[in-house]
Design a protein around this motif. Structure first.
Motif: not given
Length: 262
Positions: A188, A192, A219, A223-225
């Motif tokens: 992550m 990002r 991802i 940086g978010w799932i």
């Protein structure tokens, strides 16, 4: 905005042909669901927990083995597929990822950062990741422990990668309740810091008493799932930022770098 997938078919240690069938089946299913890039786990053709180099050699394939070269005709031609295999090259063994698309083998990447017992089995590769140009994006490829060195995903992004394929075998490690696996957290952060989506394909279940994390995930570039699955298919549309690294009107994750200070 391509649709990407991480698949985690059941891998049977030592059964190369069955594992290849499982990979093909999983990729075809992901393609039917619209995936343009599909990533399967590290060493997916053989399994991971070798007793020694001799056992690994018996389960390794030459890069030109028909079992691999024929996959170009069996996998969907309009899908880029990445999966891991044990490669035999003369007296040396490599932990390798194959990239297949457009009906042919596009490239191979040999893992450059070896984890634990891998050092007793494999020779490290000479390159910190791989770049593969496709019709729709520039694909970066690394394998598992490679991603724990920030220079690898950042270097691939600086070289023009717009998305990173990451086949992995993550042994399960203790972590606080409700926390993500530490390897996911690192991915992550890497995504990002470079606006670089990462497609992680992990194992699930266990092999020779080694439990796997089941950390397959998509991802996104922030940086978010976007999706995660223990087994089956993680699937998501991801936005690519190959040239635009701005994170607001005054900041850019690449333009703001000051390498002369580092």
């Amino acid at each position: 905005m391509p649709k990407v997938a991480a698949v985690s078919p059941t891998i049977v240690f030592g059964d190369i042909e069955r594992n290849l069938e499982s990979i093909v089946t999983a990729v075809v299913e992901a393609a039917h669901r619209g995936a343009e890039l599909v990533v399967a786990p590290e060493l997916a053709t053989s399994g991971y927990v070798f007793e020694d180099a001799t056992e690994a050699r018996g389960l390794a394939l030459r890069a030109d083995d028909a079992l691999l070269t024929n996959l170009g005709h069996r996998l969907p031609a309009d899908v880029i597929t990445v999966f891991g295999y044990a490669e035999r090259d003369g007296d040396r063994l490599f932990n390798t990822a194959a990239v297949i698309g457009h009906g042919r083998r596009l490239a191979d990447y040999r893992k450059s950062h070896l984890w634990d017992q891998e050092k007793a089995v494999f020779t490290p590769g000479d390159h910190p990741g791989l770049l593969v140009d496709t019709d729709d994006f520039r694909l970066g490829v690394a394998i598992c422990y490679d991603n724990e060195f920030p220079e690898v995903p950042r270097g691939l992004a600086l070289s023009g990668a717009s998305i990173l394929a990451l086949p992995v075998n993550w042994p399960l490690v203790p972590r606080p309740p409700q926390e993500h696996p530490p390897e996911t957290v690192q991915a992550m952060a890497a995504a990002r810091s470079s606006r670089l989506p990462i497609v992680i394909a992990d194992r699930h279940g266990s092999e020779r008493d080694v439990p796997w994390t089941g950390g397959s995930a998509i991802i996104d570039a922030h940086g978010w799932i976007a999706d995660e699955q223990v087994e089956g298919i993680a699937l998501a549309d991801v936005e690519l930022f190959p040239d635009d690294k701005a994170i607001g009107p005054r900041n850019d994750v690449f333009a703001d770098r000051r390498p002369e200070l580092y």
